[in-house]
Design a protein around this motif. Structure first.
Motif, PDB file in Angstrom:
ATOM      1  N   GLN A 195      21.589   1.883  24.650  1.00  0.00           N
ATOM      2  CA  GLN A 195      22.045   0.265  24.862  1.00  0.00           C
ATOM      3  C   GLN A 195      22.724   0.008  23.568  1.00  0.00           C
ATOM      4  OE1 GLN A 195      18.371  -2.250  25.550  1.00  0.00           O
ATOM      5  NE2 GLN A 195      18.647  -1.572  27.776  1.00  0.00           N
ATOM      6  N   GLY A 196      23.287   0.789  22.862  1.00  0.00           N
ATOM      7  CA  GLY A 196      24.254   0.769  21.860  1.00  0.00           C
ATOM      8  C   GLY A 196      25.538   0.373  22.100  1.00  0.00           C
ATOM      9  N   ARG A 197      26.290  -0.231  21.403  1.00  0.00           N
ATOM     10  CA  ARG A 197      27.840  -0.462  21.773  1.00  0.00           C
ATOM     11  C   ARG A 197      28.680  -0.614  20.420  1.00  0.00           C
ATOM     12  NH1 ARG A 197      29.638  -2.547  26.318  1.00  0.00           N
ATOM     13  NH2 ARG A 197      27.527  -2.902  27.119  1.00  0.00           N
ATOM     14  N   VAL A 198      29.851  -0.066  20.803  1.00  0.00           N
ATOM     15  CA  VAL A 198      30.736  -0.054  19.703  1.00  0.00           C
ATOM     16  C   VAL A 198      32.191  -0.509  20.364  1.00  0.00           C
ATOM     17  CG1 VAL A 198      32.494   1.279  18.276  1.00  0.00           C
ATOM     18  CG2 VAL A 198      29.861   1.935  18.463  1.00  0.00           C
ATOM     19  N   SER A 199      32.520  -1.801  19.575  1.00  0.00           N
ATOM     20  CA  SER A 199      33.844  -2.539  19.804  1.00  0.00           C
ATOM     21  C   SER A 199      35.090  -1.988  18.959  1.00  0.00           C
ATOM     22  CB  SER A 199      33.749  -3.764  19.911  1.00  0.00           C
ATOM     23  OG  SER A 199      32.860  -4.407  20.792  1.00  0.00           O
ATOM     24  N   LEU A 200      35.923  -1.386  19.253  1.00  0.00           N
ATOM     25  CA  LEU A 200      36.849  -0.917  18.368  1.00  0.00           C
ATOM     26  C   LEU A 200      38.405  -1.417  18.666  1.00  0.00           C
ATOM     27  CD1 LEU A 200      36.984   2.864  17.253  1.00  0.00           C
ATOM     28  CD2 LEU A 200      39.195   1.898  18.588  1.00  0.00           C
ATOM     29  N   GLN A 201      39.241  -1.591  17.615  1.00  0.00           N
ATOM     30  CA  GLN A 201      40.630  -2.035  17.913  1.00  0.00           C
ATOM     31  C   GLN A 201      41.407  -1.122  16.803  1.00  0.00           C
ATOM     32  OE1 GLN A 201      41.191  -6.162  17.384  1.00  0.00           O
ATOM     33  NE2 GLN A 201      40.961  -6.448  19.522  1.00  0.00           N
ATOM     34  N   ALA A 202      42.199  -0.368  17.363  1.00  0.00           N
ATOM     35  CA  ALA A 202      43.153   0.550  16.428  1.00  0.00           C
ATOM     36  C   ALA A 202      44.383   0.545  16.645  1.00  0.00           C
ATOM     37  CB  ALA A 202      42.631   1.934  16.735  1.00  0.00           C
ATOM     38  N   ARG A 203      45.123   0.650  15.650  1.00  0.00           N
ATOM     39  CA  ARG A 203      46.802   0.699  15.739  1.00  0.00           C
ATOM     40  C   ARG A 203      47.118   1.805  14.448  1.00  0.00           C
ATOM     41  NH1 ARG A 203      50.874  -3.256  16.482  1.00  0.00           N
ATOM     42  NH2 ARG A 203      52.830  -2.856  15.552  1.00  0.00           N
ATOM     43  N   GLY A 204      47.809   2.681  15.036  1.00  0.00           N
ATOM     44  CA  GLY A 204      48.237   3.901  14.549  1.00  0.00           C
ATOM     45  C   GLY A 204      49.782   4.525  14.776  1.00  0.00           C
ATOM     46  N   LEU A 217      29.619  -2.352  15.376  1.00  0.00           N
ATOM     47  CA  LEU A 217      28.714  -1.515  15.805  1.00  0.00           C
ATOM     48  C   LEU A 217      27.541  -2.304  16.070  1.00  0.00           C
ATOM     49  CD1 LEU A 217      30.452   0.165  13.321  1.00  0.00           C
ATOM     50  CD2 LEU A 217      28.719   1.973  14.058  1.00  0.00           C
ATOM     51  N   GLU A 218      26.704  -2.320  17.240  1.00  0.00           N
ATOM     52  CA  GLU A 218      25.652  -3.166  17.666  1.00  0.00           C
ATOM     53  C   GLU A 218      24.767  -2.295  18.157  1.00  0.00           C
ATOM     54  OE1 GLU A 218      27.123  -6.035  20.610  1.00  0.00           O
ATOM     55  OE2 GLU A 218      29.029  -6.064  19.726  1.00  0.00           O
ATOM     56  N   ARG A 219      23.503  -2.180  17.384  1.00  0.00           N
ATOM     57  CA  ARG A 219      22.177  -1.592  17.981  1.00  0.00           C
ATOM     58  C   ARG A 219      22.421  -0.060  18.112  1.00  0.00           C
ATOM     59  NH1 ARG A 219      22.405  -6.072  20.860  1.00  0.00           N
ATOM     60  NH2 ARG A 219      22.804  -4.703  22.487  1.00  0.00           N
ATOM     61  N   VAL A 220      23.252   0.559  17.315  1.00  0.00           N
ATOM     62  CA  VAL A 220      23.572   1.885  17.449  1.00  0.00           C
ATOM     63  C   VAL A 220      22.651   2.735  17.014  1.00  0.00           C
ATOM     64  CG1 VAL A 220      25.204   3.896  16.828  1.00  0.00           C
ATOM     65  CG2 VAL A 220      26.084   1.595  17.165  1.00  0.00           C
ATOM     66  N   ARG A 221      21.861   3.574  17.874  1.00  0.00           N
ATOM     67  CA  ARG A 221      21.027   4.481  17.358  1.00  0.00           C
ATOM     68  C   ARG A 221      21.394   5.628  17.066  1.00  0.00           C
ATOM     69  NH1 ARG A 221      15.972   2.142  16.863  1.00  0.00           N
ATOM     70  NH2 ARG A 221      15.175   4.112  17.268  1.00  0.00           N
ATOM     71  N   LEU A 222      21.008   6.495  15.808  1.00  0.00           N
ATOM     72  CA  LEU A 222      21.567   7.628  15.246  1.00  0.00           C
ATOM     73  C   LEU A 222      21.132   8.929  15.825  1.00  0.00           C
ATOM     74  CD1 LEU A 222      21.234   6.467  11.311  1.00  0.00           C
ATOM     75  CD2 LEU A 222      23.313   6.346  13.101  1.00  0.00           C
ATOM     76  N   GLY A 239      16.842   5.946  13.176  1.00  0.00           N
ATOM     77  CA  GLY A 239      17.175   4.792  12.511  1.00  0.00           C
ATOM     78  C   GLY A 239      18.094   4.163  13.684  1.00  0.00           C
ATOM     79  N   GLN A 240      18.581   3.014  13.121  1.00  0.00           N
ATOM     80  CA  GLN A 240      19.539   1.940  13.836  1.00  0.00           C
ATOM     81  C   GLN A 240      20.498   1.562  12.795  1.00  0.00           C
ATOM     82  OE1 GLN A 240      18.202  -0.638  17.296  1.00  0.00           O
ATOM     83  NE2 GLN A 240      19.441  -2.380  15.652  1.00  0.00           N
ATOM     84  N   ILE A 241      21.991   1.483  13.149  1.00  0.00           N
ATOM     85  CA  ILE A 241      22.762   0.915  12.463  1.00  0.00           C
ATOM     86  C   ILE A 241      23.497  -0.025  12.985  1.00  0.00           C
ATOM     87  CG2 ILE A 241      24.451   2.912  13.000  1.00  0.00           C
ATOM     88  CD1 ILE A 241      25.730   2.956  10.576  1.00  0.00           C
ATOM     89  N   GLY A 242      24.313  -1.081  12.608  1.00  0.00           N
ATOM     90  CA  GLY A 242      25.163  -1.993  12.890  1.00  0.00           C
ATOM     91  C   GLY A 242      26.020  -2.708  11.896  1.00  0.00           C
ATOM     92  N   GLY A 243      26.962  -3.614  12.227  1.00  0.00           N
ATOM     93  CA  GLY A 243      27.841  -4.026  11.142  1.00  0.00           C
ATOM     94  C   GLY A 243      29.335  -4.118  11.809  1.00  0.00           C
ATOM     95  N   ASP A 244      30.256  -4.361  10.780  1.00  0.00           N
ATOM     96  CA  ASP A 244      31.629  -4.594  11.011  1.00  0.00           C
ATOM     97  C   ASP A 244      32.288  -3.840   9.836  1.00  0.00           C
ATOM     98  OD1 ASP A 244      32.032  -6.700  13.053  1.00  0.00           O
ATOM     99  OD2 ASP A 244      30.740  -7.574  11.632  1.00  0.00           O
ATOM    100  N   SER A 261      24.572  -2.564   8.218  1.00  0.00           N
ATOM    101  CA  SER A 261      22.937  -2.832   8.279  1.00  0.00           C
ATOM    102  C   SER A 261      22.176  -1.512   8.599  1.00  0.00           C
ATOM    103  CB  SER A 261      22.503  -4.175   8.794  1.00  0.00           C
ATOM    104  OG  SER A 261      22.968  -3.757  10.294  1.00  0.00           O
ATOM    105  N   LEU A 262      21.303  -1.063   8.184  1.00  0.00           N
ATOM    106  CA  LEU A 262      20.482  -0.050   8.467  1.00  0.00           C
ATOM    107  C   LEU A 262      19.243  -0.363   8.575  1.00  0.00           C
ATOM    108  CD1 LEU A 262      22.104   2.694   5.801  1.00  0.00           C
ATOM    109  CD2 LEU A 262      22.486   2.585   8.488  1.00  0.00           C
TER     110      LEU A 262
END
Length: 275
Positions: A195-204, A217-222, A239-244, A261-262
């Motif tokens: 149930q982890g989720r990553v939202s990503l916007q990229a320009r290259g 990053l939302e509730r990403v299990r490692l 563990g679990q990681i989240g943040g911007d 956040s870890l």
């Protein structure tokens, strides 16, 4: 009374003529559409082998384009297509179908063709080779890119599998590719295991490489991602990681900003192998 009957008869006659004329136009339009569909199918079948050859070279993988499946407003539909394993890696990709359509309003605004590509049933299987690479592209043609913009959309979530990590993801989103200017932007929402989720916007930009990424990053299990590490790094994560995060690469310089956040982080492993 006779005049009234005459007007009614004239009105009925006019209605029949209009109805008959509409049916004739409809039949004629249908006939013309069927004839155009057959012409496009013939041209497509003739050009498909050369298109597969040209596109396979930069991909570094054989490409099998699907059959023509009929005209669409301002475009056409293509059936199941595959990118097969290449000579330097075993990764592959497939789609159940796509539609390729011209966006006339966007083309007028930008003074260049804007093509909309809708992908359905997208699947990507990445297999890491002995050198640690998942996909080895072929040589660039070196020619000047066409003045064409692509709007790529996933009609349903794409399925992504990464081996040998055994990692399975799904992704929804879109991409805008500006071939003449050598840049693209991407927006993705990636659903992760547990149930982890990553939202990503990229320009290259791929000429004089530049990359700017914003990700949440939302509730990403490692634990599921430790299989991405090479065998020479026998580490285990919990563990679990989240943040911007905001990441960038420009003129050979990397940038990173944001906060993470870890929760319950644990790292364990064996001594690293000597080089």
């Amino acid at each position: 009374m006779l005049a009234l009957r005459g007007r009614v008869a004239t009105s009925q006659t006019l209605s029949r003529l209009l109805l008959g004329g509409g049916l004739v136009l409809l039949a004629g339009g249908a006939t013309a559409w069927v004839a155009l569909d057959r012409i496009v199918a013939t041209v497509y079948t003739r050009l498909k082998p050369s298109l597969e050859t040209q596109l396979s070279k930069p991909l570094g993988h054989p490409l099998a384009i699907g059959p023509f499946q009929g005209l669409r407003p301002w475009g056409l539909a293509i059936g199941p297509s595959q990118v097969l394993p290449g000579p330097n890696d075993q990764s592959q990709a497939s789609i159940q179908g796509l539609t390729l359509q011209l966006d006339p309003l966007a083309s007028l605004r930008r003074w260049r063709p804007v093509a909309v590509v809708n992908l359905r049933g997208t699947r990507v299987d990445l297999h890491r080779n002995a050198r640690g690479a998942y996909w080895v592209p072929g040589p660039s043609s070196g020619g000047k890119p066409p003045k064409l913009d692509l709007q790529v959309k996933l009609q349903d979530p794409a399925r992504l599998q990464i081996q040998p990590a055994g990692l399975r993801l799904s992704a929804a989103g879109r991409a805008s590719v500006h071939l003449a200017e050598n840049w693209a932007d991407v927006a993705l929402q990636v659903a992760l295991p547990q149930q982890g989720r990553v939202s990503l916007q990229a320009r290259g930009r791929w000429v004089k490489p530049q990359l700017h990424v914003q990700t949440r990053l939302e509730r990403v299990r490692l634990e599921p991602f430790q299989g991405l590490l090479p065998a020479s790094m026998p580490l285990a994560f919990r563990g679990q990681i989240g943040g911007d995060l905001r990441l960038s690469w420009s003129q050979g310089r990397a940038g990173c900003a944001g906060a993470l956040s870890l929760v319950g982080l644990e790292v364990s492993g064996k001594p690293l192998q000597s080089a």
